[in-house]
Design an enzyme around this catalytic site. Structure first.
Site, short mmCIF file in Angstrom:
data_model
loop_
_atom_site.label_atom_id
_atom_site.label_comp_id
_atom_site.label_asym_id
_atom_site.label_seq_id
_atom_site.Cartn_x
_atom_site.Cartn_y
_atom_site.Cartn_z
N PHE A 156 -14.82 27.89 58.77
CA PHE A 156 -15.14 27.54 60.16
C PHE A 156 -14.00 26.77 60.77
CE2 PHE A 156 -16.59 24.26 63.12
CZ PHE A 156 -17.15 25.05 64.12
N GLY A 189 -2.50 29.35 58.33
CA GLY A 189 -2.13 28.02 57.87
C GLY A 189 -3.30 27.20 57.38
N ARG A 207 -5.40 36.93 56.85
CA ARG A 207 -4.97 35.82 56.00
C ARG A 207 -5.63 35.93 54.63
NH1 ARG A 207 -9.42 32.92 55.25
NH2 ARG A 207 -10.93 32.64 56.92
N GLY A 208 -5.15 35.11 53.69
CA GLY A 208 -5.81 34.98 52.41
C GLY A 208 -7.04 34.09 52.55
N CYS A 223 -15.44 29.12 52.18
CA CYS A 223 -14.42 29.70 51.31
C CYS A 223 -15.02 30.37 50.08
CB CYS A 223 -13.38 28.66 50.91
SG CYS A 223 -12.54 27.94 52.34
N LEU A 266 -11.41 33.19 51.91
CA LEU A 266 -12.69 33.76 52.29
C LEU A 266 -13.16 33.15 53.61
CD1 LEU A 266 -14.28 33.79 48.72
CD2 LEU A 266 -13.13 35.65 49.92
N GLY A 312 -6.69 24.24 58.15
CA GLY A 312 -7.67 23.62 59.04
C GLY A 312 -8.10 22.30 58.42
#
EC number: 2.3.1.181
Length: 232
Positions: free
Chosen positions: A89, A163, A83-84, A181, A86, A165
């Protein structure tokens, strides 16, 4: 609601490991790409909750094996993903949603998709009583300088995966061991902290689905049992 709107099948996957969620996501994404599958059955929205796990995206290169071991010692799993975004959690108290959409049915590309995903999360927060959630120059959805929802997506052959969180009643202590991130000097928050009351995943899911249907202009159906049985 018009039958011309795309149909999205909601899959309530419950709580499981990140690996199990990834397997389900990959299974549905492959199904969405098959031309012999009727168009109305090529869109899915997986709602789930993960066991504690740290995940990193394709742009994260500076997390070493030692870093991975340090995080695993906390009692969490660790996964590198396509995914994109960084590092982030996922864990108990967080609503993880994976829209697996065939974008040709929505007449939009990846930029449209990410922008619509952001608007949908903001609408979810508004429905729950939090009107000041917004986007910034940094990825995700924010309340002030605190991130309430992480966003990391992937697209292949017009089909989306991964997607969001959304922190509902997540234990924020998990985030203290990373720079969420990769953004220095900013924090994280949850719906429960911002609203001053316990917001469950179930409550957030109800608002999320309502917002999803509204913002993505689609119909929602449920076929979770058949899909889960097919995977098993």
């Amino acid at each position: 609601m018009s039958l011309s709107r795309p149909l999205v099948t909601v899959v309530r996957a419950g709580r499981h490991s990140y690996a199990a969620g990834l397997q389900l996501q990959q299974h549905l994404a492959k199904s969405s790409q098959k031309l012999d599958v009727p168009a109305e059955f090529r869109n899915y929205l997986v709602l789930q909750e993960h066991d504690p796990v740290y995940t990193i995206g394709v742009r994260t290169k500076d997390y070493t094996a030692a870093d991975e071991e340090r995080l695993r010692r906390l009692g969490a799993d660790f996964h590198r993903t396509d995914r994109g975004g960084l590092i982030t959690f996922h864990g108990p108290g967080q609503l993880v949603a994976y829209p697996i959409l065939h974008l040709r049915q929505f007449n939009g590309g990846m930029r449209w998709y990410v922008a619509t995903l952001e608007r949908m999360v903001i609408e979810t927060c508004r429905q729950l009583g939090l009107p000041n959630a917004t986007t910034t120059q940094d990825t995700g959805i924010w309340v002030g300088d605190r991130k309430i929802c992480a966003i990391g997506v992937h697209g292949s052959r017009y089909v989306t995966s991964h997607g969001i969180g959304l922190n509902c009643c997540t234990d924020m202590a998990w985030f203290e061991h990373i720079v969420p991130c990769g953004i220095e000097g900013k924090g994280v928050t949850s719906l429960s902290l911002e609203l001053g009351r316990q917001v469950s995943i179930q409550e957030a899911s109800t608002a999320f689905l309502s917002s999803f249907a509204k913002v993505f202009e689609c119909r929602l159906g449920e076929q979770a049992e058949a899909i889960m049985q097919d995977l098993n």
